[in-house]
Design a protein around this motif. Structure first.
Motif, PDB file in Angstrom:
ATOM      1  N   LEU A   9       6.985 -22.032  32.715  1.00  0.00           N
ATOM      2  CA  LEU A   9       6.684 -22.908  33.847  1.00  0.00           C
ATOM      3  C   LEU A   9       5.905 -24.091  33.319  1.00  0.00           C
ATOM      4  CD1 LEU A   9       5.236 -20.670  36.690  1.00  0.00           C
ATOM      5  CD2 LEU A   9       7.317 -22.052  36.740  1.00  0.00           C
ATOM      6  N   GLY A  10       6.463 -25.270  33.429  1.00  0.00           N
ATOM      7  CA  GLY A  10       5.799 -26.454  32.885  1.00  0.00           C
ATOM      8  C   GLY A  10       5.074 -27.255  33.967  1.00  0.00           C
ATOM      9  N   TYR A  13      11.099 -24.779  32.113  1.00  0.00           N
ATOM     10  CA  TYR A  13      11.371 -25.276  30.761  1.00  0.00           C
ATOM     11  C   TYR A  13      11.774 -24.097  29.874  1.00  0.00           C
ATOM     12  CZ  TYR A  13      10.937 -27.820  26.416  1.00  0.00           C
ATOM     13  OH  TYR A  13      11.215 -28.417  25.209  1.00  0.00           O
ATOM     14  N   GLY A  14      12.917 -24.226  29.229  1.00  0.00           N
ATOM     15  CA  GLY A  14      13.326 -23.183  28.270  1.00  0.00           C
ATOM     16  C   GLY A  14      13.354 -21.813  28.889  1.00  0.00           C
ATOM     17  N   LYS A  50       5.268 -17.559  30.760  1.00  0.00           N
ATOM     18  CA  LYS A  50       4.347 -18.529  30.144  1.00  0.00           C
ATOM     19  C   LYS A  50       4.125 -19.710  31.076  1.00  0.00           C
ATOM     20  CE  LYS A  50       7.345 -19.122  26.684  1.00  0.00           C
ATOM     21  NZ  LYS A  50       8.263 -18.046  26.973  1.00  0.00           N
ATOM     22  N   VAL A  51       2.912 -20.260  30.977  1.00  0.00           N
ATOM     23  CA  VAL A  51       2.614 -21.525  31.662  1.00  0.00           C
ATOM     24  C   VAL A  51       2.354 -22.555  30.574  1.00  0.00           C
ATOM     25  CG1 VAL A  51       0.867 -22.734  33.032  1.00  0.00           C
ATOM     26  CG2 VAL A  51       1.683 -20.484  33.761  1.00  0.00           C
ATOM     27  N   MET A  52       3.024 -23.688  30.672  1.00  0.00           N
ATOM     28  CA  MET A  52       2.798 -24.760  29.690  1.00  0.00           C
ATOM     29  C   MET A  52       2.153 -25.938  30.404  1.00  0.00           C
ATOM     30  SD  MET A  52       5.583 -26.786  27.329  1.00  0.00           S
ATOM     31  CE  MET A  52       6.602 -27.377  28.677  1.00  0.00           C
ATOM     32  N   LEU A  53       1.035 -26.387  29.871  1.00  0.00           N
ATOM     33  CA  LEU A  53       0.395 -27.599  30.391  1.00  0.00           C
ATOM     34  C   LEU A  53       0.605 -28.695  29.367  1.00  0.00           C
ATOM     35  CD1 LEU A  53      -3.035 -26.043  31.434  1.00  0.00           C
ATOM     36  CD2 LEU A  53      -1.076 -26.491  32.915  1.00  0.00           C
ATOM     37  N   GLU A 105      -2.210 -22.717  43.025  1.00  0.00           N
ATOM     38  CA  GLU A 105      -1.407 -22.372  44.206  1.00  0.00           C
ATOM     39  C   GLU A 105       0.087 -22.322  43.848  1.00  0.00           C
ATOM     40  OE1 GLU A 105      -1.854 -24.784  47.821  1.00  0.00           O
ATOM     41  OE2 GLU A 105       0.048 -23.953  48.529  1.00  0.00           O
ATOM     42  N   ALA A 106       0.527 -23.279  43.045  1.00  0.00           N
ATOM     43  CA  ALA A 106       1.955 -23.295  42.663  1.00  0.00           C
ATOM     44  C   ALA A 106       2.308 -22.019  41.897  1.00  0.00           C
ATOM     45  CB  ALA A 106       2.252 -24.536  41.825  1.00  0.00           C
TER      46      ALA A 106
END
Ligand code: SF4
Length: 393
Positions: free
Chosen positions: A132-133, A127-128, A191-194, A176-177
């Motif tokens: 990582l979404g 995403y963007g 960044k990780v987006m949840l 894991e991902a």
């Protein structure tokens, strides 16, 4: 062709979000044949109004100019046109401005598998450019209750996607991902987006996100990834304290400041929380996480600019930074025929939002450089630019 300065790039984004983006069949043929160029996945909804002849191919989700990621929401009336010239891609405006743009590349993890044999991309989506979404759950209770937000295309899109993206993701799968992606695409994401739909029980929905964050925090720290959570608040407000020390940024989405409009457009959210319920949640989140880490998600395009800027002031005064997306009428939603906000409206909203970045010390966007439908990074960069030029004078 010109190189986009900050104001050109911001204007290109305003035009792209106001009227959508146009491309023709020859462009799409070229784009679809470029195996490096990423395809749109629609984990969150469908924002394209594609004619039948363009539907079967890979389409671009976004492009970038300087620090800005810009959503490609296809519209036949789009005033920004994407063209391919040799090995370069250009965005051409109606006034004849031409800017070289880049498209996000397909990461290697889109072709890799997890230890359970499932594709990694069932769990994670780009995403963007740099985010990582992870979208879980891929369903929202409000659709079942008939109180869904009238702009939301989650249900129809997920029906079409079927098994392409998982509905429910376990914390260990997210970890894991992330580890797999870091091996395959080192340095690509920061960044990780949840994010996700909603469960009927908001406490459980919120705690599910917290369980994921607990599982991935150490891994993210080791890999230099920040964690950004988009969630409904829990009904039991004190549960927000569980986010303390775990989350870099959190956003609750009231969507609309005007309460009557919120009831009309986001019935479920208005009935479950309303402005007062959101306010309780924001104040608790500020106590738990601190100023600069808590954001109020709003959509620009429903209420007047006066109402929107009153909302910006109201949240800014709490130390909550608005995260502002621009409304796009998604096909298949109740509001599919509502007109998009004009360029002048978006320009005015951006100016008002820039004031918040001046006012709240240390304010940064919810998803720096990644909010492709948002005007946050643009307002932040505009505020920085204004500050620099004022200091020089
Ligand atoms: S809360 Fe509203 S915007 Fe979010 S998934 Fe449900 S219907 Fe869509």
């Amino acid at each position: 062709m010109s190189t986009a300065g900050i104001h050109d790039a911001i204007d290109l984004k305003i035009q792209s979000l106001a009227d959508g983006v146009y491309y023709d069949a020859p462009f799409l043929k070229q784009y679809a044949s470029n195996s490096n160029a990423i395809g749109k996945r629609r984990a969150y909804g469908n924002s394209d109004r594609l004619p039948a002849d363009l539907k079967s191919q890979k389409v671009p989700p976004e492009f970038s100019v300087g620090p800005f990621a810009i959503a490609v929401n296809y519209s036949a009336r789009g005033q920004v046109r994407l063209v391919c010239e040799g090995n370069r891609y250009l965005a051409v405006t109606e006034e004849g401005g031409e800017y070289e743009v880049s498209f996000t590349e397909t990461p290697r993890f889109y072709n890799a598998s997890m230890s359970n044999g499932q594709p990694v991309q069932h769990y994670a989506t780009v995403y963007g450019r740099s985010t990582l979404g992870f979208f879980t759950p891929g369903v929202c209770y409000y659709f079942a209750a008939g109180t869904e937000c009238h702009f939301c295309s989650l249900k129809d899109t997920r029906k079409t996607l079927k098994k392409d993206i998982s509905h429910f993701i376990k914390p260990q799968d997210v970890r894991e991902a992330i580890e797999r992606i870091a091996e395959l695409d080192p340095g690509t994401f920061n960044k990780v987006m949840l994010n996700g739909g909603n469960l009927k029980n908001h406490d459980n929905g919120f705690l599910n996100h917290i369980r994921i964050v607990e599982e991935i925090r150490e891994t993210c720290d080791r890999l230099g990834l920040t964690i950004h959570l988009i969630t409904m608040p829990p009904v039991t407000t004190c549960l927000i304290d569980e986010a303390k020390g775990l989350i870099d940024k959190i956003v609750f989405d009231p969507e609309i400041y005007d309460e009557a409009l919120m009831h009309l457009i986001c019935q479920g959210k208005a009935e479950d929380f309303g402005r007062a319920g959101y306010e309780r949640s924001f104040l608790r989140a500020i106590d738990a996480l601190g100023v600069g880490k808590v954001h109020a998600g709003l959509i620009a395009g429903f209420e007047s600019i006066d109402s929107l800027s009153r909302g910006f002031e109201y949240y800014g005064a709490m130390g909550v930074i608005p995260a502002v997306n621009i409304f796009h009428p998604d096909p298949g939603t109740t509001l599919e025929n509502l007109v998009r906000p004009t360029q002048d409206f978006i320009r005015a909203a951006l100016e008002e939002l820039t004031k918040v970045y001046h006012r709240v010390p240390g304010a940064t966007p919810f998803l720096p450089n990644s909010g492709r439908n948002a005007i946050d990074t643009e307002a932040y960069e505009a505020a920085k630019y204004e500050k620099r030029t004022t200091e020089v004078v």
